[in-house]
Write a protein that holds these residues in place. Structure first.
Motif: not given
Length: 499
Positions: A178, A191, A211-213, A220-222
């Motif tokens: 992160t 997610h 963060l969207r993981l 990919q994380p966004q």
């Protein structure tokens, strides 16, 4: 602040006069922002060397050794601090008025801190400590949560910026990056949503994010929402009845934080709706507080103006603020949760006061856990108080299966010299909200900052997990060295109710 200043202006006095009444001016000035501090809350040295000078900064009173410019954080935070006039350019009181406040506190403060009650903590027979083989050096855990259905643990580390997965046997099961200090998470089917502070150290810089993981390695994380000021908690709920989950985000920040709800626009974006522009929002839960069928928000603020507020849903996207409980500014609120403690069908409140990092720590007799019982009308009388130096979290549950509510608690600021066993305490309810206290032998192996509960071994009882962050202890540098060398990021406390 206008009324405060007009009051003060009417009370000016010459150096030869007896001078204004310090308590009355403190009531007018200090209590306009938070509860009036009791001089006996701190010892004279703490008032004189640390707290009163800081109070002066917020009134535009700077000693020769401190400039206003030196207090304003450079970079992205500067504009926010200046816009909010956190540190005024000109003094809000004259010298006589300010000196009267100083004299009031110094003349009424005790020479030494008031001593509090110390729990008699014995070895626990309820829990067995299990260490993972995994190490972090230094351990800097800021998040620990049980996985869905309690099938493992999720851990976030400030130093590495890592998000780690562990299975039921506490074996590593994957990791992701992160940024600094992942501090809260919610798990969804495909997610995770992770609240990332952006800085463990206090700051007003907007460097945090939600963060969207994705759980899939192919995605990919966004960042879902960025530019947040040191966010520490999020919740999800449909707040406007449109069938979409909205967000509630606590931006603790340092001096200029806020609590907001973020309207789900339905296209992957969110629109911010401010609830309270104030630093220190630390936890916020969606709850129909007034039983009118609309989802309200109940939140704890912990920075200066400490207390619990309900934000009542008006049904049109707006909320009405209502104070539920207010606490003295010196308490250092660190945690709260809604829970039916007495099992009478309504939500009670469990609250911890124990933050002790604003200046060289002293033991505070009011630190501990408070249980506030709901009278059925969302009114709360005097609480049951459980003393615990540096209390940082508390989970109520019937851990021993005898039908009443026990409490598991951690302390990030225990009395490390005389009572390090305060780091974790199992409080067994022996009846009528009396508790016997116990802990596990290896309690000193970490500095426990977060805790969660779940049945990781699927045996029908509730286990606990405690996470450690190696943080300096003034005068006890040896402890930090031990924690760093051992590198223990967390321990599992296995409940032995159902062996």
């Amino acid at each position: 602040m206008t009324l405060v200043l007009s009051y003060c202006a009417s009370k000016e006095s010459s150096p030869s006069s007896p001078g204004p009444d310090g308590e009355k001016i403190a009531q007018a000035v200090c209590a306009s922002c938070h509860l009036l501090p009791d001089p006996k809350a701190l010892d004279k040295k703490s008032w004189e060397e640390y707290v009163l000078p800081r109070m002066g900064y917020f009134l535009g009173i700077y000693p020769d050794s401190v400039s206003r410019e030196s207090l304003i954080e450079a970079g992205p935070a500067e504009a926010r601090l200046l816009a909010d006039e956190v540190f005024p350019e000109t003094a809000k009181l004259d010298s006589a008025q300010w000196q009267s406040i100083v004299n009031y506190y110094l003349s009424n403060a005790p020479e030494k801190p008031i001593q509090g009650t110390v729990l008699d903590i014995q070895p626990t027979e309820q829990f067995k400590a299990i260490r993972p083989a995994f190490q972090l050096q230094p351990p800097s855990v800021t998040m620990l949560r049980f996985a869905k259905e309690d099938k493992g643990l999720w851990l976030g580390d400030a130093y590495t910026g890592g998000f780690y997965a562990f299975d039921e046997r506490l074996q590593p099961a994957g990791s992701a990056r992160t940024t600094e200090s992942p501090v809260w998470m919610s798990e969804h089917d495909d997610h995770f949503l992770i609240t990332v502070m952006g800085s463990f150290s206090p700051t007003d810089a907007p460097s945090g994010m939600l963060l969207r993981l994705p759980k899939s390695a192919e995605e990919q994380p966004q960042p879902m929402i960025s530019g947040l000021q040191r966010p520490v908690h999020h919740s999800l709920a449909d707040l406007d009845g449109d069938g979409l989950e909205d967000l509630i985000i606590c931006e603790f920040a340092k001096w200029t934080g806020s609590l907001s709800w973020w309207k789900n626009q339905g296209d992957g974006t969110y629109e911010r709706r401010l609830l309270k522009k104030e630093p220190g929002s630390i936890k916020a839960y969606p709850k129909d507080w007034n039983n009118d069928g609309l989802m309200d928000i109940v939140a704890l603020f912990a920075q200066g103006n400490e207390g619990i507020w309900a934000f009542l849903n008006n049904g049109d996207g707006t909320f009405t603020e209502e104070a539920v409980l207010r606490f003295p500014a010196s308490w250092g609120s660190s945690y709260f949760a809604l829970h039916d403690l007495d099992q009478d069908g309504d939500e009670d409140i469990i609250h911890c006061a124990g933050d002790n990092a604003d200046f060289p720590p002293i033991l505070k007799h009011y630190h501990g856990i408070r249980l506030y019982f709901n009278d059925g009308e969302q009114r709360f009388g005097e609480p049951e108080f459980i003393p615990l130096n540096g209390a940082y979290g508390a989970i109520p549950h019937d851990f021993d299966g005898d039908g009443d509510m026990d409490v598991a608690a951690i302390s990030f600021f225990p009395d490390f010299t005389n009572h390090p066993e305060e780091g974790f305490v199992y409080l067994e309810n022996t009846g009528d909200w009396n508790f016997s206290a116990s802990t596990f032998p290896e309690v000193g192996a970490g500095r426990w900052i977060v805790m969660d509960a779940g049945d990781i071994d699927q045996d029908g009882d509730v286990d606990l997990a405690l996470a450690s962050l190696a943080f300096e202890v003034p005068g006890r540098e040896d402890l930090v060295g031990q924690w760093m060398q051992q590198g223990i990021p967390f321990v599992l406390l296995e409940n032995k109710l159902n062996p």
